[in-house]
Design an enzyme around this catalytic site. Structure first.
Site, PDB file in Angstrom:
ATOM      1  N   TYR A  74       0.830  -1.212   0.000  1.00  0.00           N
ATOM      2  CA  TYR A  74       0.000   0.000   0.000  1.00  0.00           C
ATOM      3  C   TYR A  74       0.866   1.264   0.000  1.00  0.00           C
ATOM      4  CZ  TYR A  74      -3.987   3.016   1.037  1.00  0.00           C
ATOM      5  OH  TYR A  74      -4.956   3.969   0.965  1.00  0.00           O
ATOM      6  N   PHE A 126      -6.986  20.507 -24.012  1.00  0.00           N
ATOM      7  CA  PHE A 126      -7.664  19.293 -24.466  1.00  0.00           C
ATOM      8  C   PHE A 126      -9.039  19.227 -23.796  1.00  0.00           C
ATOM      9  CE2 PHE A 126      -8.397  14.639 -24.508  1.00  0.00           C
ATOM     10  CZ  PHE A 126      -8.557  14.545 -25.871  1.00  0.00           C
ATOM     11  N   ASP A 127      -9.928  18.381 -24.288  1.00  0.00           N
ATOM     12  CA  ASP A 127     -11.312  18.410 -23.791  1.00  0.00           C
ATOM     13  C   ASP A 127     -11.416  18.146 -22.281  1.00  0.00           C
ATOM     14  OD1 ASP A 127     -10.695  15.721 -24.086  1.00  0.00           O
ATOM     15  OD2 ASP A 127     -12.514  15.185 -25.176  1.00  0.00           O
ATOM     16  N   ASP A 217       0.956  20.510 -20.168  1.00  0.00           N
ATOM     17  CA  ASP A 217       0.206  19.275 -20.393  1.00  0.00           C
ATOM     18  C   ASP A 217       1.088  18.426 -21.300  1.00  0.00           C
ATOM     19  OD1 ASP A 217      -1.322  17.205 -21.381  1.00  0.00           O
ATOM     20  OD2 ASP A 217      -3.146  18.386 -21.594  1.00  0.00           O
ATOM     21  N   ALA A 219       1.214  15.160 -22.244  1.00  0.00           N
ATOM     22  CA  ALA A 219       0.779  13.850 -22.736  1.00  0.00           C
ATOM     23  C   ALA A 219       1.697  13.318 -23.850  1.00  0.00           C
ATOM     24  CB  ALA A 219      -0.662  13.916 -23.221  1.00  0.00           C
ATOM     25  N   LYS A 260      -0.305   7.950 -23.216  1.00  0.00           N
ATOM     26  CA  LYS A 260       0.204   8.402 -24.512  1.00  0.00           C
ATOM     27  C   LYS A 260       1.694   8.041 -24.573  1.00  0.00           C
ATOM     28  CE  LYS A 260      -3.928  10.263 -24.359  1.00  0.00           C
ATOM     29  NZ  LYS A 260      -4.167  11.556 -23.792  1.00  0.00           N
ATOM     30  N   HIS A 452     -19.533  14.470 -26.176  1.00  0.00           N
ATOM     31  CA  HIS A 452     -19.232  13.516 -27.246  1.00  0.00           C
ATOM     32  C   HIS A 452     -19.157  12.080 -26.742  1.00  0.00           C
ATOM     33  CE1 HIS A 452     -15.538  15.190 -25.579  1.00  0.00           C
ATOM     34  NE2 HIS A 452     -14.953  14.033 -25.822  1.00  0.00           N
TER      35      HIS A 452
HETATM   36  C1  LIG Z   1      -5.382  12.248 -23.202  1.00  0.00           C
HETATM   37  C2  LIG Z   1      -5.098  13.647 -22.864  1.00  0.00           C
HETATM   38  C3  LIG Z   1      -5.451  14.181 -21.629  1.00  0.00           C
HETATM   39  C4  LIG Z   1      -6.261  13.411 -20.603  1.00  0.00           C
HETATM   40  O1  LIG Z   1      -5.635  12.243 -20.208  1.00  0.00           O
HETATM   41  P1  LIG Z   1      -6.456  10.913 -19.780  1.00  0.00           P
HETATM   42  O2  LIG Z   1      -5.371   9.972 -19.408  1.00  0.00           O
HETATM   43  O3  LIG Z   1      -7.255  10.487 -20.952  1.00  0.00           O
HETATM   44  O4  LIG Z   1      -7.316  11.286 -18.623  1.00  0.00           O
HETATM   45  C5  LIG Z   1      -5.081  15.476 -21.365  1.00  0.00           C
HETATM   46  N1  LIG Z   1      -4.427  16.222 -22.262  1.00  0.00           N
HETATM   47  C6  LIG Z   1      -4.070  15.746 -23.466  1.00  0.00           C
HETATM   48  C7  LIG Z   1      -3.325  16.605 -24.418  1.00  0.00           C
HETATM   49  C8  LIG Z   1      -4.412  14.463 -23.815  1.00  0.00           C
HETATM   50  O5  LIG Z   1      -4.089  14.002 -25.021  1.00  0.00           O
END
Ligand SMILES: *Cc1c(COP(=O)(O)O)cnc(C)c1O
Length: 460
Positions: A74, A126-127, A217, A219, A260, A452
């Site tokens: 844990y 991003f969304d 961000d 990713a 990603k 979506h």
């Molecule tokens: C996928 C993504 C996110 C969100 O990540 P999740 O792991 O799907 O929650 C945030 N910003 C960007 C640019 C992304 O491509």
């Protein structure tokens, strides 16, 4: 190896997963049952699934081996410490916490930093980032350069932030109304386009002159860094890892979806330098995700991520990966199908608005293309247009539509071969030849946020 524009896979296949194309009538019935929303369909009914590159990549033999070493304690598990060493080595921030996904990191950050009515600028959110800011009654703002909305413009760094827009934005709303500033690398919502190091430096300088904490961000940071190596003068002889260290040295923290560029099926990261903020974020993490040494993940997930972080930086892998995306785009372009130029990192963004000029944005041309592509070949892409981004402005009560209606064909990492991509290109060419017969869609159900994912449609 001879230089090849589309380098062969730097791996061979050891385990296979069967896929099949179900008959046309079965595809039609499946579409109808899902309310023409491809998110609501069964993966089993997909032949080639390009819905997302998120968590859909193939893990390596080293990652699977690491999974067996997962320590499920844990607190303070060995897996946590292996991940910590990798994260510190790659990103260089003082503190980090694992989260179950990127959006969990965004949620925690927004919960602690964003107060109602405050603004968070970025190149393009991003969304999930957009929605997490709105969920705290904050206001996301997209300040990408104007070139980003011109699908023909071949600017090498179309993900760049417009520095003059950023300065004017801060002057207008005031530093006190901006609890953090962000930038997305690569810019997913804008076509997977990279941000240059020069731009990152300028953005960092503007945020810091105004005492605004700067979060990246991250990713697809590795793909972004590889584009910098290929396109930005002065970086051609640096390693992608060195470029990444320079990039993150400009920021105060980062959120990352590890699904990603860390090539895992689940996981996220939140890194930062500030001690007090880290303490507050940790409390929020414990409430929402889990204890700070596992953050909502299993120990084995942390180990897979620790290995994947390095594999995602491998330059043979990156040149094959970006070559694969470029290959699909060039096949489509040869067939007269317009895609966002230049081709981004993780997917090909087909300009659905240009294929269906007779379908207005409020009848969702990119959604229509997504449905047609499934109908034609059992292929799943994702709408990135008015279904995802059109929103009712609370200030003037009018609908705002995005500049482009796109169908994204995301390429999962290390998963599909060139002949799969040839098949996708052939199916799109068939749709283009009957484009004028395709009609738009209307909602029969739509939730308020992230609609979506769960909306349902009816053909017009
Ligand atoms: C996928 C993504 C996110 C969100 O990540 P999740 O792991 O799907 O929650 C945030 N910003 C960007 C640019 C992304 O491509």
């Amino acid at each position: 190896m001879t230089k090849h524009p589309y380098p062969p896979e730097p791996f061979r296949i050891k385990v296979v997963e069967p896929i099949r194309l179900i008959p046309r009538e079965a595809r039609e019935a499946a579409l109808k049952e899902a309310g023409y929303n491809l998110f609501l369909m069964k993966a089993e009914d997909m032949f080639i699934d390009l819905l997302t590159d998120s968590g859909t990549g193939a893990m390596s033999q080293e990652q699977w081996a690491a999974i067996m070493r997962g320590d499920e304690s844990y607190a303070g598990a060995r897996s946590y410490h292996r991940l910590k060493a990798a994260v510190e080595d790659v990103f260089g921030f003082k503190h980090f916490m694992p989260t179950h996904q990127g959006r969990a990191a965004e949620n925690i950050l927004a919960a602690v930093l964003v107060k109602p009515g405050q603004w968070v600028p970025s190149n393009m959110h991003f969304d999930t980032t957009d929605a997490n800011i709105r969920a705290r009654h904050g206001r996301p703002a997209n300040l990408v350069i104007d070139e980003a909305s011109d699908p023909e413009n071949r600017h090498p760094f179309k993900g760049n932030m417009d520095i003059n827009k950023l300065k004017a934005f801060i002057a207008k709303y005031g530093r006190e109304q901006i609890p953090m500033g962000m930038i997305t690398v690569t810019n997913n919502a804008g076509g997977g386009q990279p941000v240059s190091m020069e731009n990152l430096k300028a953005v960092s300088q503007v945020y810091h002159e105004n005492d605004i904490p700067f979060f990246i961000d991250a990713a697809r940071y590795a793909e972004n860094c590889f584009f910098i190596k290929q396109r930005e003068p002065g970086y051609e002889n640096k390693s992608v890892k060195e470029i990444a260290r320079e990039m993150f040295s400009l920021a105060d923290g980062m959120t990352m979806s590890a699904k990603k560029d860390a090539i895992v099926n689940i996981g996220g990261l939140l890194c930062l330098n500030d001690d007090t903020l880290f303490q507050n974020l940790k409390n929020e993490l414990i409430l929402r995700e889990g204890f700070p040494t596992y953050g909502g993940l299993a120990g084995r997930d942390l180990d897979a991520m620790a290995v994947g972080l390095y594999e995602g930086l491998d330059e043979d892998y990156l040149s094959y990966r970006l070559g694969q995306t470029a290959y699909l785009a060039s096949r489509l372009n040869d067939n007269g199908i317009p895609t966002i130029q230049p081709t981004g990192g993780h997917g090909v963004y087909v300009n659905a608005g240009a294929i269906f000029p007779h379908i207005p944005n409020y009848e969702f041309p990119a959604q229509a293309l997504a449905v047609e592509l499934y109908r034609e070949g059992g292929i799943r892409g994702v709408e990135i247009g008015s279904v995802m981004f059109a929103c009712l402005d609370p200030e003037d009560n009018t609908w705002h539509y995005p500049a482009l209606e796109l169908l994204r064909l995301a390429i999962p990492r290390r998963t599909y071969t060139q002949s799969h991509l040839d098949y996708v290109a052939d199916c799109l060419a068939a749709i283009k030849s009957r484009a004028n017969k395709v009609k738009g869609y209307k909602f029969t159900y739509a939730p308020e946020l992230l609609r979506h994912f769960t909306a349902r449609f009816e053909p017009l």
